[in-house]
Write a protein that holds these residues in place. Structure first.
Motif, PDB file in Angstrom:
ATOM      1  N   MET A 186       5.786 -52.414 109.595  1.00  0.00           N
ATOM      2  CA  MET A 186       7.150 -52.946 109.659  1.00  0.00           C
ATOM      3  C   MET A 186       8.038 -52.295 108.600  1.00  0.00           C
ATOM      4  SD  MET A 186       7.237 -56.896 110.887  1.00  0.00           S
ATOM      5  CE  MET A 186       6.456 -57.657 109.482  1.00  0.00           C
ATOM      6  N   ARG A 187       7.481 -52.048 107.432  1.00  0.00           N
ATOM      7  CA  ARG A 187       8.292 -51.374 106.411  1.00  0.00           C
ATOM      8  C   ARG A 187       8.571 -49.930 106.809  1.00  0.00           C
ATOM      9  NH1 ARG A 187       7.451 -50.377  99.871  1.00  0.00           N
ATOM     10  NH2 ARG A 187       9.413 -49.215  99.651  1.00  0.00           N
ATOM     11  N   LEU A 188       7.596 -49.267 107.439  1.00  0.00           N
ATOM     12  CA  LEU A 188       7.838 -47.894 107.893  1.00  0.00           C
ATOM     13  C   LEU A 188       8.993 -47.858 108.894  1.00  0.00           C
ATOM     14  CD1 LEU A 188       4.225 -46.495 108.454  1.00  0.00           C
ATOM     15  CD2 LEU A 188       5.633 -46.400 106.385  1.00  0.00           C
ATOM     16  N   VAL A 189       9.013 -48.824 109.814  1.00  0.00           N
ATOM     17  CA  VAL A 189      10.105 -48.894 110.798  1.00  0.00           C
ATOM     18  C   VAL A 189      11.441 -49.083 110.084  1.00  0.00           C
ATOM     19  CG1 VAL A 189      11.057 -50.248 112.715  1.00  0.00           C
ATOM     20  CG2 VAL A 189       8.605 -49.739 112.646  1.00  0.00           C
ATOM     21  N   GLN A 190      11.455 -49.940 109.060  1.00  0.00           N
ATOM     22  CA  GLN A 190      12.690 -50.179 108.304  1.00  0.00           C
ATOM     23  C   GLN A 190      13.136 -48.919 107.567  1.00  0.00           C
ATOM     24  OE1 GLN A 190      14.425 -53.501 107.461  1.00  0.00           O
ATOM     25  NE2 GLN A 190      15.915 -51.921 106.963  1.00  0.00           N
ATOM     26  N   GLU A 191      12.206 -48.248 106.898  1.00  0.00           N
ATOM     27  CA  GLU A 191      12.555 -47.067 106.103  1.00  0.00           C
ATOM     28  C   GLU A 191      12.985 -45.906 106.998  1.00  0.00           C
ATOM     29  OE1 GLU A 191      12.817 -46.922 102.957  1.00  0.00           O
ATOM     30  OE2 GLU A 191      11.712 -48.660 102.206  1.00  0.00           O
ATOM     31  N   ALA A 192      12.344 -45.762 108.159  1.00  0.00           N
ATOM     32  CA  ALA A 192      12.638 -44.619 109.021  1.00  0.00           C
ATOM     33  C   ALA A 192      13.867 -44.849 109.890  1.00  0.00           C
ATOM     34  CB  ALA A 192      11.432 -44.310 109.907  1.00  0.00           C
ATOM     35  N   LEU A 193      13.975 -46.045 110.459  1.00  0.00           N
ATOM     36  CA  LEU A 193      14.992 -46.294 111.490  1.00  0.00           C
ATOM     37  C   LEU A 193      16.047 -47.305 111.084  1.00  0.00           C
ATOM     38  CD1 LEU A 193      12.521 -46.459 114.522  1.00  0.00           C
ATOM     39  CD2 LEU A 193      13.745 -44.456 113.626  1.00  0.00           C
ATOM     40  N   GLY A 194      15.843 -47.993 109.967  1.00  0.00           N
ATOM     41  CA  GLY A 194      16.819 -48.990 109.547  1.00  0.00           C
ATOM     42  C   GLY A 194      16.782 -50.257 110.365  1.00  0.00           C
ATOM     43  N   ILE A 195      15.701 -50.501 111.089  1.00  0.00           N
ATOM     44  CA  ILE A 195      15.543 -51.720 111.879  1.00  0.00           C
ATOM     45  C   ILE A 195      14.609 -52.659 111.136  1.00  0.00           C
ATOM     46  CG2 ILE A 195      14.769 -52.722 114.058  1.00  0.00           C
ATOM     47  CD1 ILE A 195      15.208 -49.981 115.345  1.00  0.00           C
ATOM     48  N   SER A 196      15.039 -53.906 110.936  1.00  0.00           N
ATOM     49  CA  SER A 196      14.165 -54.917 110.366  1.00  0.00           C
ATOM     50  C   SER A 196      13.386 -55.575 111.502  1.00  0.00           C
ATOM     51  CB  SER A 196      14.944 -55.971 109.587  1.00  0.00           C
ATOM     52  OG  SER A 196      14.073 -57.025 109.205  1.00  0.00           O
ATOM     53  N   PRO A 213      17.973 -60.496 119.362  1.00  0.00           N
ATOM     54  CA  PRO A 213      17.461 -59.740 118.212  1.00  0.00           C
ATOM     55  C   PRO A 213      18.288 -58.495 117.935  1.00  0.00           C
ATOM     56  CG  PRO A 213      16.086 -59.360 120.138  1.00  0.00           C
ATOM     57  CD  PRO A 213      17.078 -60.420 120.531  1.00  0.00           C
ATOM     58  N   ASP A 214      18.444 -58.193 116.656  1.00  0.00           N
ATOM     59  CA  ASP A 214      19.152 -56.981 116.235  1.00  0.00           C
ATOM     60  C   ASP A 214      18.143 -55.837 116.206  1.00  0.00           C
ATOM     61  OD1 ASP A 214      20.591 -54.965 115.082  1.00  0.00           O
ATOM     62  OD2 ASP A 214      21.095 -56.055 113.244  1.00  0.00           O
ATOM     63  N   VAL A 215      18.229 -54.955 117.207  1.00  0.00           N
ATOM     64  CA  VAL A 215      17.265 -53.851 117.327  1.00  0.00           C
ATOM     65  C   VAL A 215      17.966 -52.491 117.291  1.00  0.00           C
ATOM     66  CG1 VAL A 215      15.577 -55.241 118.583  1.00  0.00           C
ATOM     67  CG2 VAL A 215      17.357 -54.014 119.863  1.00  0.00           C
ATOM     68  N   THR A 216      19.157 -52.442 116.726  1.00  0.00           N
ATOM     69  CA  THR A 216      19.931 -51.209 116.687  1.00  0.00           C
ATOM     70  C   THR A 216      19.475 -50.313 115.537  1.00  0.00           C
ATOM     71  OG1 THR A 216      21.866 -52.370 117.561  1.00  0.00           O
ATOM     72  CG2 THR A 216      22.246 -50.243 116.514  1.00  0.00           C
ATOM     73  N   PRO A 217      19.067 -49.067 115.809  1.00  0.00           N
ATOM     74  CA  PRO A 217      18.685 -48.150 114.715  1.00  0.00           C
ATOM     75  C   PRO A 217      19.893 -47.816 113.848  1.00  0.00           C
ATOM     76  CG  PRO A 217      17.881 -47.363 116.846  1.00  0.00           C
ATOM     77  CD  PRO A 217      18.852 -48.461 117.134  1.00  0.00           C
ATOM     78  N   ARG A 218      19.674 -47.739 112.547  1.00  0.00           N
ATOM     79  CA  ARG A 218      20.736 -47.407 111.601  1.00  0.00           C
ATOM     80  C   ARG A 218      20.377 -46.213 110.731  1.00  0.00           C
ATOM     81  NH1 ARG A 218      20.979 -52.814 112.574  1.00  0.00           N
ATOM     82  NH2 ARG A 218      23.064 -53.674 112.926  1.00  0.00           N
ATOM     83  N   ARG A 219      19.203 -45.631 110.961  1.00  0.00           N
ATOM     84  CA  ARG A 219      18.782 -44.446 110.225  1.00  0.00           C
ATOM     85  C   ARG A 219      18.084 -43.504 111.184  1.00  0.00           C
ATOM     86  NH1 ARG A 219      15.668 -47.364 105.207  1.00  0.00           N
ATOM     87  NH2 ARG A 219      17.475 -48.457 104.319  1.00  0.00           N
ATOM     88  N   ASP A 220      18.002 -42.248 110.789  1.00  0.00           N
ATOM     89  CA  ASP A 220      17.269 -41.249 111.561  1.00  0.00           C
ATOM     90  C   ASP A 220      16.432 -40.430 110.582  1.00  0.00           C
ATOM     91  OD1 ASP A 220      16.295 -39.559 113.481  1.00  0.00           O
ATOM     92  OD2 ASP A 220      18.146 -38.392 113.698  1.00  0.00           O
ATOM     93  N   ARG A 221      15.389 -41.083 110.063  1.00  0.00           N
ATOM     94  CA  ARG A 221      14.507 -40.445 109.105  1.00  0.00           C
ATOM     95  C   ARG A 221      13.061 -40.658 109.553  1.00  0.00           C
ATOM     96  NH1 ARG A 221      16.457 -38.714 104.418  1.00  0.00           N
ATOM     97  NH2 ARG A 221      14.509 -39.121 103.294  1.00  0.00           N
ATOM     98  N   ALA A 222      12.123 -40.439 108.669  1.00  0.00           N
ATOM     99  CA  ALA A 222      10.706 -40.655 108.968  1.00  0.00           C
ATOM    100  C   ALA A 222      10.031 -41.252 107.746  1.00  0.00           C
ATOM    101  CB  ALA A 222      10.029 -39.341 109.358  1.00  0.00           C
TER     102      ALA A 222
END
Length: 413
Positions: free
Chosen positions: A299-309, A323-332
């Motif tokens: 779950m933390r990887l998803v947050q750090e990579a995509l900005g989704i909690s 649910p708020d499922v909108t990506p806010r980052r484009d990293r890995a």
């Protein structure tokens, strides 16, 4: 103020759910075992609005006691962070009339025999599976089914790759069966485990997981996670990367397989973690699906990579909200686990990384502690978490870190 019951909090996902609930302005009550609660760290207890103690080894009594607590407290949502407790969470939400999953499929969300039956009924792409109470009967079922070696032998109920063996011949079956049936109760709640033996056809390809939130039956896939595992006869997970590097046709096949699995298990409001193997031709097959958050800090990887909690989205779905499922980052982001090369006494862990791109390093044991070998997820001694602009870059950085680390173990003679 909304009130949430979290069934067990003393794992990484539990902390993330407590944090997400606070961000939503909700109070979180925790159901746990009294003896385990005594081991909760002080900072974890401070995040909890209240506790209710029950005996998870008696699920019918636990359901009745927790339902009474929820009614008297005015609980608005039921969630869990613990794989073994997902059937209880599903049944409790249904008992209270709260958003959740179909209760008639609750056991299939945890028991791999029931899950295999559900997948077969709904034509989910999955390995062919047979089961039996003991090694002799399993050998007969394998022969009658026409399955050929290698096969994967596992218990109907366990986690963390415990009791899982790749069996390459009939002569290896008794030892694999003994390993699969060695653990009869879950730790730390002492929940009895179904030790029925499963034999599944071996599926080649790379390993992935799909992280999913479901709201009123609408499936939202948040990410495909690439998984790194040991080879040989055991399967321990060495790490994960979000997002996975996949060509569009292969990614589509993986997501389609995950959605079919989620639907087959009656998942309606909540979260799912689906483990899948896919080959170079884009054929994807579901190994298992859990109605619970992913472990291993995914779950933390998803947050750090995509900005989704993912934790926040899970709570929103359980509360009946969108649910708020909108990506806010484009990293890995990636995590790699440290394992002892063999069982023995840990001497030291050296060359832990620091600097840019390192999100977290953690060791689970101290010099002088006894450690197991790299046969399942229980043998881990620590982890390193990283981030980078792309998955290729974070995978390269993770490989460099793993190659530079030293885990020294003294073997007792």
């Amino acid at each position: 103020m909304k009130k949430i019951l979290l069934i067990e909090a003393n794992v990484a996902a539990g902390r993330e759910l407590l944090g997400a609930a606070a961000q939503l302005g909700a109070q979180t009550y925790v159901a746990t075992h009294e003896e385990l609660y005594e081991q909760y760290p002080i900072d974890l207890r401070e995040e909890i609005a209240g506790t209710v103690f029950t005996d998870f080894a008696r699920p019918d009594d636990a359901l009745r006691e927790l339902a009474a607590f929820c009614r008297s407290t005015g609980i608005d949502a039921v969630v869990t962070s613990w794989e073994f407790l997902s059937p209880l969470a599903i049944r409790l939400a249904a008992e209270l009339g709260l958003p959740g999953h179909l209760p008639e499929a609750a056991d299939a969300c945890r028991n791999k025999r029931a899950m295999a039956e559900a997948f077969a009924r709904h034509q989910v792409p999955a390995p062919r599976t047979v089961w039996a109470p003991d090694a002799r009967a399993l050998a007969e079922r394998i022969a009658a089914s026409g399955l050929s070696y290698p096969l994967v032998v596992k218990p109907a109920e366990n986690a963390g790759s415990i009791g899982v063996t790749v069996v390459r011949s009939a002569g290896d079956l008794p030892a694999a069966a003994a390993l699969a049936q060695a653990q009869t109760h879950e730790f730390p709640h002492n929940i009895p485990l179904d030790t029925t033996l499963l034999a599944q056809e071996y599926v080649g390809g790379d390993e992935f997981s799909v992280e999913t939130v479901i709201s009123d039956g609408t499936v939202h896939h948040l990410a495909i996670t690439e998984k790194f595992t040991t080879q040989g006869d055991s399967r321990a997970e060495l790490g994960h990367t979000v997002p996975a590097v996949l060509e569009p046709p292969a990614a589509a096949a993986v997501l389609d397989a995950a959605e079919r699995a989620v639907t087959a298990l009656g998942l309606r409001n909540g979260i799912a973690h689906t483990e899948i193997k896919a080959d170079a031709q884009g054929h994807a097959r579901v190994i298992e699906t859990g109605a619970r958050p992913p472990g291993d800090h995914i779950m933390r990887l998803v947050q750090e990579a995509l900005g989704i909690s993912e934790a926040r989205a899970y709570l929103q779905a359980a509360l009946g909200q969108t649910p708020d499922v909108t990506p806010r980052r484009d990293r890995a982001a990636a995590i790699r686990f440290l394992a002892a090369p063999r069982a023995g006494t840990l001497r030291w862990i050296g060359n832990l990384p620091e600097g840019d791109g390192i999100l977290d390093t953690n060791t689970y044991v101290m010099p002088g502690d006894k450690v197991g070998g790299p046969h399942d997820n229980i043998g881990r001694v620590g982890h390193v978490m990283l981030q980078a602009p792309t998955a290729d870059e974070v995978n390269k950085a993770a490989l460099d870190v793993v190659n530079s680390l030293t885990v020294e173990v003294e073997t007792a003679w």
